[in-house]
Design a protein around this motif. Structure first.
Motif, PDB file in Angstrom:
ATOM      1  N   THR A 402       2.604 -10.232  23.184  1.00 24.57           N
ATOM      2  CA  THR A 402       2.165 -11.573  22.787  1.00 24.57           C
ATOM      3  C   THR A 402       2.294 -11.818  21.284  1.00 24.57           C
ATOM      4  O   THR A 402       2.117 -12.948  20.822  1.00 24.57           O
ATOM      5  CB  THR A 402       0.702 -11.799  23.207  1.00 24.57           C
ATOM      6  OG1 THR A 402      -0.113 -10.734  22.671  1.00 24.57           O
ATOM      7  CG2 THR A 402       0.576 -11.844  24.715  1.00 24.57           C
ATOM      8  N   LEU A 403       2.600 -10.775  20.524  1.00 23.23           N
ATOM      9  CA  LEU A 403       2.807 -10.934  19.078  1.00 23.23           C
ATOM     10  C   LEU A 403       4.277 -11.164  18.747  1.00 23.23           C
ATOM     11  O   LEU A 403       4.641 -11.264  17.572  1.00 23.23           O
ATOM     12  CB  LEU A 403       2.285  -9.713  18.329  1.00 23.23           C
ATOM     13  CG  LEU A 403       0.801  -9.377  18.510  1.00 23.23           C
ATOM     14  CD1 LEU A 403       0.423  -8.178  17.664  1.00 23.23           C
ATOM     15  CD2 LEU A 403      -0.063 -10.579  18.159  1.00 23.23           C
ATOM     16  N   ASP A 427      -7.527 -14.320  11.741  1.00 27.15           N
ATOM     17  CA  ASP A 427      -7.306 -15.742  12.019  1.00 27.15           C
ATOM     18  C   ASP A 427      -5.980 -16.001  12.736  1.00 27.15           C
ATOM     19  O   ASP A 427      -5.848 -16.950  13.497  1.00 27.15           O
ATOM     20  CB  ASP A 427      -7.379 -16.562  10.721  1.00 27.15           C
ATOM     21  CG  ASP A 427      -6.473 -16.007   9.631  1.00 27.15           C
ATOM     22  OD1 ASP A 427      -5.252 -16.192   9.720  1.00 27.15           O
ATOM     23  OD2 ASP A 427      -7.005 -15.385   8.694  1.00 27.15           O
ATOM     24  N   HIS A 428      -4.969 -15.161  12.491  1.00 28.71           N
ATOM     25  CA  HIS A 428      -3.659 -15.292  13.147  1.00 28.71           C
ATOM     26  C   HIS A 428      -3.085 -13.877  13.299  1.00 28.71           C
ATOM     27  O   HIS A 428      -2.322 -13.413  12.443  1.00 28.71           O
ATOM     28  CB  HIS A 428      -2.692 -16.148  12.312  1.00 28.71           C
ATOM     29  CG  HIS A 428      -3.051 -17.580  12.212  1.00 28.71           C
ATOM     30  ND1 HIS A 428      -4.043 -18.046  11.355  1.00 28.71           N
ATOM     31  CD2 HIS A 428      -2.577 -18.683  12.858  1.00 28.71           C
ATOM     32  CE1 HIS A 428      -4.142 -19.358  11.468  1.00 28.71           C
ATOM     33  NE2 HIS A 428      -3.260 -19.777  12.380  1.00 28.71           N
ATOM     34  N   VAL A 429      -3.436 -13.216  14.385  1.00 26.78           N
ATOM     35  CA  VAL A 429      -3.057 -11.809  14.527  1.00 26.78           C
ATOM     36  C   VAL A 429      -1.545 -11.625  14.645  1.00 26.78           C
ATOM     37  O   VAL A 429      -1.034 -10.517  14.481  1.00 26.78           O
ATOM     38  CB  VAL A 429      -3.747 -11.162  15.754  1.00 26.78           C
ATOM     39  CG1 VAL A 429      -5.239 -11.093  15.545  1.00 26.78           C
ATOM     40  CG2 VAL A 429      -3.384 -11.902  17.033  1.00 26.78           C
ATOM     41  N   PHE A 446       9.495 -16.618  19.374  1.00 27.71           N
ATOM     42  CA  PHE A 446       9.723 -15.482  18.487  1.00 27.71           C
ATOM     43  C   PHE A 446       8.774 -15.527  17.282  1.00 27.71           C
ATOM     44  O   PHE A 446       9.062 -14.942  16.242  1.00 27.71           O
ATOM     45  CB  PHE A 446      11.187 -15.461  18.011  1.00 27.71           C
ATOM     46  CG  PHE A 446      12.170 -15.108  19.094  1.00 27.71           C
ATOM     47  CD1 PHE A 446      12.458 -13.780  19.383  1.00 27.71           C
ATOM     48  CD2 PHE A 446      12.795 -16.094  19.828  1.00 27.71           C
ATOM     49  CE1 PHE A 446      13.357 -13.448  20.384  1.00 27.71           C
ATOM     50  CE2 PHE A 446      13.700 -15.777  20.829  1.00 27.71           C
ATOM     51  CZ  PHE A 446      13.984 -14.451  21.108  1.00 27.71           C
ATOM     52  N   TRP A 447       7.655 -16.204  17.450  1.00 23.96           N
ATOM     53  CA  TRP A 447       6.637 -16.312  16.397  1.00 23.96           C
ATOM     54  C   TRP A 447       5.390 -15.516  16.770  1.00 23.96           C
ATOM     55  O   TRP A 447       4.742 -14.919  15.923  1.00 23.96           O
ATOM     56  CB  TRP A 447       6.287 -17.796  16.203  1.00 23.96           C
ATOM     57  CG  TRP A 447       5.212 -18.071  15.196  1.00 23.96           C
ATOM     58  CD1 TRP A 447       3.878 -18.177  15.418  1.00 23.96           C
ATOM     59  CD2 TRP A 447       5.402 -18.290  13.791  1.00 23.96           C
ATOM     60  NE1 TRP A 447       3.204 -18.446  14.245  1.00 23.96           N
ATOM     61  CE2 TRP A 447       4.130 -18.521  13.225  1.00 23.96           C
ATOM     62  CE3 TRP A 447       6.521 -18.317  12.954  1.00 23.96           C
ATOM     63  CZ2 TRP A 447       3.945 -18.780  11.871  1.00 23.96           C
ATOM     64  CZ3 TRP A 447       6.347 -18.575  11.602  1.00 23.96           C
ATOM     65  CH2 TRP A 447       5.064 -18.801  11.074  1.00 23.96           C
ATOM     66  N   GLY A 448       5.068 -15.506  18.055  1.00 16.90           N
ATOM     67  CA  GLY A 448       3.861 -14.847  18.519  1.00 16.90           C
ATOM     68  C   GLY A 448       2.738 -15.848  18.753  1.00 16.90           C
ATOM     69  O   GLY A 448       2.752 -16.967  18.255  1.00 16.90           O
ATOM     70  N   TYR A 598      -5.623 -20.379   5.216  1.00 20.46           N
ATOM     71  CA  TYR A 598      -5.152 -19.004   4.981  1.00 20.46           C
ATOM     72  C   TYR A 598      -3.994 -19.100   3.985  1.00 20.46           C
ATOM     73  O   TYR A 598      -3.381 -20.171   3.852  1.00 20.46           O
ATOM     74  CB  TYR A 598      -4.700 -18.327   6.282  1.00 20.46           C
ATOM     75  CG  TYR A 598      -3.521 -18.991   6.948  1.00 20.46           C
ATOM     76  CD1 TYR A 598      -2.210 -18.720   6.539  1.00 20.46           C
ATOM     77  CD2 TYR A 598      -3.708 -19.901   7.987  1.00 20.46           C
ATOM     78  CE1 TYR A 598      -1.131 -19.346   7.136  1.00 20.46           C
ATOM     79  CE2 TYR A 598      -2.630 -20.524   8.589  1.00 20.46           C
ATOM     80  CZ  TYR A 598      -1.339 -20.243   8.158  1.00 20.46           C
ATOM     81  OH  TYR A 598      -0.267 -20.857   8.746  1.00 20.46           O
ATOM     82  N   PRO A 599      -3.658 -18.028   3.281  1.00 18.78           N
ATOM     83  CA  PRO A 599      -2.536 -18.089   2.339  1.00 18.78           C
ATOM     84  C   PRO A 599      -1.228 -17.675   3.014  1.00 18.78           C
ATOM     85  O   PRO A 599      -1.060 -16.533   3.443  1.00 18.78           O
ATOM     86  CB  PRO A 599      -2.932 -17.077   1.257  1.00 18.78           C
ATOM     87  CG  PRO A 599      -3.771 -16.078   1.971  1.00 18.78           C
ATOM     88  CD  PRO A 599      -4.441 -16.791   3.122  1.00 18.78           C
TER      89      PRO A 599
END
Length: 649
Positions: A402-403, A427-429, A446-448, A598-599
């Motif tokens: 899933t990632l 926040d975004h694994v 292809f981003w997860g 988030y940065p």
């Protein structure tokens, strides 16, 4: 004279009567019986057992090679001494007026090799190097087959060698199994001594012998035995002009396996078992055939050169390519130990189960150990700037489906040691340091994470793809060029990617230069989309993406134009905190940037409209990594310097 050749006997001195010297003594007996040579003297620092010289007359003996040559008038000297003595003794023999048959490797360093070369030029005498396999008629036969196009275009050359050696092999002498003794380079490793023939033979079938033929190498050196040098290793030789050569060897097999060299062509393959001079051809046009070839003796060839000016088979200059490889191995980091848990350890030897198959897989796939899922060969590359490790690249990470598993850079550090990437943040694994990720390629993720569905929102779908590392075509401590395949959950290969990453020094900080080309493999147009193209305003992420650490709340972003960073088309974008500043430079796409939530930042391939890829897509992003918070003026100055870097490639 007989048939235009002389028949006089040539006087020979042998330096080194023990160890491999016994083989040369047997050869000297054979050639002496034929009247070709006469053993005039033996040089050794030890007392010589008279039995060793049986049938060779009464040769003079001395521990002083130069004096012995001058006293006996020897025209040829055979040097069978430890590697680290080759330079001094070869030069001594040449200066004493003797041609030289020099056992491999020619020297322990490239500098020593160059000194021997200089002595050959100065004296006008010959130096033949004892790579016996290069005397085989199989090598020119293979080169003729390649020239005739029997296997099409040669895509790569793979070498496999797996022998067994008892523990006593590594204690056979004071220099055995060492890279250096004090300040003296020894280089008694698997690649540079017992399997030196494997490396030299591969270079020979590629037609490469000069030092300048080798552009560089990628070496992975290991040892199972408690030694300093390598006993299980692989390398990729990058030629200045020619296909890559991959060599995988070990001295920890369960038994002896005959080593071989395989040329992989577009229309077949050729395999040379060089210890047997046997060639197997598998060609689409000509079918399968196996032939055996003769091998010329290098001492006989040298004597013919001395008497009748017959060309040398292995002149010193033609081993420069091998020496370039040896020098790169000498300068490489010391071999890594292979943990005991991966070995079978007995009183008299150490064995790595399955290691012969591993070397064969390397030769078949032209892959390094780290590219073959070997647990003791970690799939990580370290990039250096000015001798400092600044980034690690993990090309085969263990990640949940899933990632959308993919290679990534992490940790990336400033020159001051501050980490500027983050992996699997809560926040975004699916954010993975600095990576190339696209949320939607013709329906594959292809981003997860979740996929944005029009009129529905973020949704969990079984559509996650994976970026698979295929091979490095270049890799060193400055960077690499890599081939990857983007494969969908359905097993379909959508994209072949060529990725080049370079770490470059700057006056202040350093720069990470990333270029990637995506080649469509499907035969149909590929559509790259983002959440924004499907209705989520502002969510145009996708492409090169950098997830920065979120420990500092005092973050800012600004551009070259001083406009709103998110969606800007400015030539550069800066993301900054009190600890670090990142300056991203590119000219193709709008900027996607997050600061408060988030940065993270990167160019957006599909900012507000789908991007259709018919054949290829190329992008390049240069990122400046600096310590501390930079002002817009300081960032602009650094970005201007990057213009020179961008023009280099």
């Amino acid at each position: 004279m007989t048939n235009g050749t002389t028949t006089r006997t040539v006087p020979v001195v042998l330096a080194g009567a023990y160890g491999h010297g016994w083989w040369h003594l047997e050869n000297l007996r054979r050639l002496s019986e034929g009247g070709l040579v006469r053993l005039a003297g033996v040089c050794d620092v030890r007392e010589i057992d008279p039995g060793l010289l049986r049938g060779l007359g009464r040769p003079e003996r001395s521990a002083d090679l130069g004096e012995l040559i001058e006293r006996t008038g020897a025209e040829v000297t055979i040097l069978v001494t430890p590697i680290h003595t080759h330079r001094d003794l070869a030069i001594r023999a040449l200066e004493a007026g003797s041609h030289v048959l020099l056992e491999k490797p020619p020297a322990a360093t490239m500098a020593g090799f160059r000194e021997i070369e200089a002595a050959v030029r100065t004296t006008g005498l010959a130096c033949q190097v004892g790579f016996q396999s290069l005397g085989s008629a199989a090598i020119p036969a293979i080169r003729r087959l390649v020239a005739e196009g029997v296997i099409g275009e040669v895509r790569g050359i793979g070498v496999a060698g797996a022998w067994e050696r008892p523990s006593a092999y590594f204690t056979r002498s004071a220099w055995a199994g060492k890279r250096r003794a004090g300040r003296i380079d020894v280089m008694d490793g698997a690649l540079t001594n017992p399997f030196a023939h494997a490396v030299a033979t591969a270079l020979a079938v590629a037609g490469k012998g000069l030092a300048e033929d080798v552009a560089g190498i990628d070496a992975e050196l290991f040892h199972a035995n408690p030694i300093e040098a390598d006993d299980t290793s692989c390398l990729r030789i990058r030629l200045a002009d020619g296909p890559p050569i991959t060599v995988a060897v070990t001295l920890t097999a369960d038994r002896r396996h005959e080593p071989y060299v395989t040329l992989h062509g577009t229309e077949g393959r050729i395999t040379l078992t060089y210890t047997l001079d046997r060639v197997r051809v598998e060609s689409r046009a000509r079918g399968v055939s196996t032939t055996s070839h003769t091998r010329a003796d290098l001492l006989e060839n040298l004597v013919s050169h001395v008497r009748d000016d017959v060309p040398l088979l292995v002149p010193l200059a033609r081993t420069g390519a091998f020496m370039r490889v040896l020098e790169e191995i000498r300068l490489a980091p010391d071999p890594l130990p292979i943990p005991d848990e991966y070995q079978e350890i007995a009183d008299d030897r150490r064995t790595i189960p399955g290691v012969a198959n591993l070397t064969a897989r390397s030769a078949e796939h032209l892959a390094l150990f780290s590219e073959l899922d070997v647990p003791w060969a970690p799939a990580r590359a370290v990039l250096d700037v000015a001798g400092r490790p600044v980034a690690e690249y993990n090309w085969r990470p263990e990640l949940a489906t899933t990632l959308s598993p993919r290679p990534y850079l992490h940790p990336v550090r400033t020159l001051g040691g501050v980490t500027v990437t983050e992996v699997n943040p809560p926040d975004h694994v699916h954010h993975l340091g600095a990576s190339i990720a696209v949320s939607d390629v013709s329906g594959r993720n292809f981003w997860g994470g979740r996929t944005y569905v029009r009129d529905t929102g973020p949704t969990w779908l079984d559509n996650h793809g994976v970026q698979n590392h295929v091979a490095f075509t270049r890799r060193d401590d400055r960077g690499f060029t890599e081939t990857l395949r983007w494969t969908g959950v359905d097993g379909l290969d959508l994209i072949e990617e060529r990725r080049t990453v370079e770490a470059r020094p700057l006056g202040r900080g350093w720069a990470l230069d990333v270029e990637f080309t995506l080649r469509n493999l499907t035969g149909e147009p590929l559509t790259i989309e983002s959440s924004a193209t499907k209705g989520r305003a502002g969510a145009g992420y996708g492409g090169f993406f950098w997830r920065a650490p979120g420990e500092s709340a005092d973050r800012t972003a600004f551009t070259a134009l001083g406009d709103e960073p998110h969606g800007s088309r400015a030539p550069w974008l800066a993301l900054s905190s009190d600890l670090w500043t990142l300056i991203f430079i590119q000219n193709d796409d709008p900027w996607f940037v997050r600061v408060d939530e988030y940065p993270g930042a990167g160019p957006a391939l599909a900012w507000d409209a789908p991007l259709v890829v018919e054949r290829e897509l190329t992008r390049r992003v240069v990122t400046v990594i600096a310590d501390g918070r930079l002002t817009p003026g300081e960032a602009a100055a650094l970005a201007a310097d990057i213009g020179d870097i961008q023009r280099e490639r």
